[in-house]
Design a protein around this motif. Sequence first.
Motif: not given
Ligand SMILES: [Zn+2]
Length: 334
Positions: A9, A104, A131, A174, A195, A206, A266
Amino acid sequence: MTGPVYLAHDHMDRAEDFKRDFAAGVAGKILHLTIDSWIEAPTREEYEAAYYSYDRYMERALAVAARVHASAVDPSSNTRIVRCYSDLQAASRDGQFAVILGNEGGKILGSDISLVDAWWWMGLRHVQFNWAMRNLIGASQSNEHEPGQPGLTKFGVEVVKRMNELGMIVDVSHSAPQTICDVLRITKKPILNSHSGSRKIADKQQNLWDEQIRDMADNGGVIGVHFCSRLVLGINNKQAEISDVVRQIRYLVDVGGIDVVGLGPDWVLGNPERDRTYLRNTDQTDITWTKGLEHSGEISNLIPALVHGGFNGSEIDQIVGGNLSRLIKDVLPA
Ligand SMILES: [Zn+2]
């Protein structure tokens, strides 16, 4: 000396970013063209107006895809866009930086299943479904406490099936726990959670509970460990240390086994033009990444920390890229 480093990511999309990645020892990455919010919106008002809309998401992602393709065909970029597993091997053999195009968020697919194919022909090989907000594919982490446990939509089911058929990586980072569950039930291929981390260590939406980590392992999937401080630690306003990232990795390995762990840093900051709107629009001016892992140029700092954390050479190879490369092999065409 470790095996190739592949990142699950990353948002740094300029030729100069690829050069820095490669010089630092990153062999390739899943590049997220855009996210399901308009982070470059010129004003906060326009960002908010676009939050639940679908307007121009596909157009913006196409523009970035076109730019990345154009820079990759320039031989001096030393970059190869990965469309099948043999491209990843060829990049490694020829000393090129490997880029897997991803996104994403699923707004770029609208509600039209034929757009999965259209994006496939554009070279896209990955879609992270959500997301921070729900979309037509499924419920996001922010919907996890809604009554009725919203998950994958009917359209989302079609998207999983088509992505499986074509050979595209499904990413559930997410997404709401129910969306993740629904995807795992129907997918015929291993999936990615690009991530994330342990929610028991760091209670952020998350991150993943132990049962979810085991479900990902049972699927043959990969969880990319996040380097963003608040997801590593579970608290805001404190910068994580590399040992905290290693603690996350150790926990995931203990719960899910060595095959399930990858890297999902990320990284998104470092492009001054975008940083300004991103931080303002998403209201994240206090965001930090782990000290010593704040950009790809620092990736080599992770290796001695993993050694110090008790991982042996072959385990480190798997963590830094071997597991992700296996996932790419399992999902993309040969
Ligand atoms: Zn993210």
